[in-house]
Motif scaffolding. Structure first.
Motif, mmCIF file in Angstrom:
data_model
loop_
_atom_site.group_PDB
_atom_site.id
_atom_site.type_symbol
_atom_site.label_atom_id
_atom_site.label_comp_id
_atom_site.label_asym_id
_atom_site.label_seq_id
_atom_site.Cartn_x
_atom_site.Cartn_y
_atom_site.Cartn_z
ATOM 1 N N VAL A 66 0.840 -1.202 0.000
ATOM 2 C CA VAL A 66 0.000 0.000 0.000
ATOM 3 C C VAL A 66 0.877 1.255 0.000
ATOM 4 C CG1 VAL A 66 -1.746 1.313 1.278
ATOM 5 C CG2 VAL A 66 -1.942 -1.182 1.070
ATOM 6 N N GLY A 67 2.004 1.207 0.703
ATOM 7 C CA GLY A 67 2.921 2.340 0.666
ATOM 8 C C GLY A 67 3.433 2.611 -0.741
ATOM 9 N N ARG A 68 3.787 1.557 -1.475
ATOM 10 C CA ARG A 68 4.239 1.736 -2.852
ATOM 11 C C ARG A 68 3.111 2.284 -3.723
ATOM 12 N NH1 ARG A 68 8.697 -1.977 -3.206
ATOM 13 N NH2 ARG A 68 9.938 -1.398 -1.367
ATOM 14 N N CYS A 69 1.896 1.840 -3.470
ATOM 15 C CA CYS A 69 0.757 2.336 -4.239
ATOM 16 C C CYS A 69 0.571 3.833 -4.014
ATOM 17 C CB CYS A 69 -0.505 1.568 -3.843
ATOM 18 S SG CYS A 69 -1.973 2.034 -4.769
ATOM 19 N N ARG A 70 0.636 4.258 -2.775
ATOM 20 C CA ARG A 70 0.468 5.680 -2.466
ATOM 21 C C ARG A 70 1.616 6.510 -3.009
ATOM 22 N NH1 ARG A 70 -2.017 5.863 3.729
ATOM 23 N NH2 ARG A 70 -3.892 4.622 3.267
ATOM 24 N N ARG A 71 2.761 5.906 -3.199
ATOM 25 C CA ARG A 71 3.901 6.586 -3.794
ATOM 26 C C ARG A 71 3.730 6.721 -5.307
ATOM 27 N NH1 ARG A 71 9.154 3.377 -2.647
ATOM 28 N NH2 ARG A 71 9.052 4.326 -0.566
ATOM 29 N N GLY A 72 2.810 5.967 -5.866
ATOM 30 C CA GLY A 72 2.590 5.998 -7.302
ATOM 31 C C GLY A 72 3.175 4.819 -8.045
ATOM 32 N N GLU A 73 3.760 3.855 -7.317
ATOM 33 C CA GLU A 73 4.335 2.660 -7.943
ATOM 34 C C GLU A 73 3.268 1.559 -7.959
ATOM 35 O OE1 GLU A 73 8.425 1.676 -6.676
ATOM 36 O OE2 GLU A 73 8.275 3.452 -5.401
ATOM 37 N N VAL A 74 2.284 1.748 -8.824
ATOM 38 C CA VAL A 74 1.105 0.896 -8.794
ATOM 39 C C VAL A 74 1.415 -0.525 -9.264
ATOM 40 C CG1 VAL A 74 -1.254 0.612 -9.641
ATOM 41 C CG2 VAL A 74 -0.386 2.891 -9.098
ATOM 42 N N LEU A 75 2.293 -0.681 -10.239
ATOM 43 C CA LEU A 75 2.585 -2.023 -10.755
ATOM 44 C C LEU A 75 3.213 -2.906 -9.690
ATOM 45 C CD1 LEU A 75 3.899 -1.235 -14.352
ATOM 46 C CD2 LEU A 75 1.627 -2.033 -13.678
ATOM 47 N N VAL A 76 4.250 -2.406 -9.033
ATOM 48 C CA VAL A 76 4.897 -3.224 -8.009
ATOM 49 C C VAL A 76 3.971 -3.379 -6.811
ATOM 50 C CG1 VAL A 76 6.116 -1.333 -6.832
ATOM 51 C CG2 VAL A 76 7.057 -3.648 -6.766
ATOM 52 N N ALA A 77 3.163 -2.368 -6.516
ATOM 53 C CA ALA A 77 2.203 -2.473 -5.422
ATOM 54 C C ALA A 77 1.207 -3.588 -5.690
ATOM 55 C CB ALA A 77 1.476 -1.143 -5.233
#
Length: 229
Positions: free
Chosen positions: A125-136
């Motif tokens: 979820v942290g990666r998603c909020r950072r904008g790294e949706v693919l790895v998230a």
């Protein structure tokens, strides 16, 4: 190997999984020349994987997955369902040892798998909020779910005669745990953060009373992400 040996599982989507066991030193000759495969003129795609396994796709879409090894190399493999159809010495005995070996993850514990599930959700979820949706998405939908499924199988053991795969926690999970399988599949249809939150809620509703469930870790996760308790 796999459903090629366990024929009760075969359907129109089954591939052919097999191993070719050869003498020492002949492996690369067989790996490098696919002409020995059936109907080799109709091979549309052949791929050598990093672990020296192969995927072969025929013109009609049929898939082969196989490896070529020596008897000594076979000893490092893992297997569950298998059938030896040609043995010129030692293959049946070697496969019996391979199938009897502890499977990867056999030492897994439910409490550790639940903890990893929570930790990976936090990272994802942290990666998603950072904008790294693919790895998230990969972390939440694959890594975290893998830990959840492993924990589920350990905390809620299936009855005798189940169809679970002891090499892959995802295989046939929904056939053995249909309600949980449907709920997890529905969660994965959501966006990344909603999927993560729904998976956590599902795990809490099922396991919150279990002694190995990491309630303090869940509290930390919810506090960090601003999710209501």
């Amino acid at each position: 190997m796999g459903s090629t040996a366990a024929r009760e599982r075969v359907d129109e989507w089954s591939d052919h999984d097999f191993a070719v066991v050869t003498v020492d030193g002949a492996e690369e000759r067989l790996r490098g020349d696919p002409s020995w495969l059936p109907d080799s003129a109709h091979i549309a795609l052949i791929l050598r994987e990093e672990h020296d396994g192969f995927k072969v796709v025929y013109d009609d879409g049929h898939l082969l997955e196989f490896g070529v090894t020596s008897l000594a190399g076979l000893e490092s493999w893992h297997a569950n369902a298998y059938e030896v159809v040609l043995d010129r010495g030692g293959v049946a005995e070697a496969f019996a040892r391979v199938a009897a070996r502890p499977k990867p993850g056999r030492s897994a514990r439910a409490d550790r798998e639940f903890g990893l599930f929570v930790a990976v959700l936090l990272v994802g979820v942290g990666r998603c909020r950072r904008g790294e949706v693919l790895v998230a998405s990969q972390l939440v939908r694959t890594v975290a779910v893998g830990h959840l499924l492993t924990a589920w199988r350990l905390a809620r053991p299936a009855s005798a005669g189940h169809r679970l795969d002891d090499l892959d926690p995802f295989r046939r999970f929904e056939q053995v745990y249909p309600t949980a399988g449907r709920a997890i599949a529905d969660a994965l249809e959501r966006d990344v953060e909603s999927a993560a939150r729904t998976l956590l809620e599902l795990a809490e509703s099922e396991f919150d009373e279990d002694p190995g469930f990491p309630r303090r870790g869940v509290t930390a996760l919810r506090d960090r992400l601003g999710w209501d308790h």
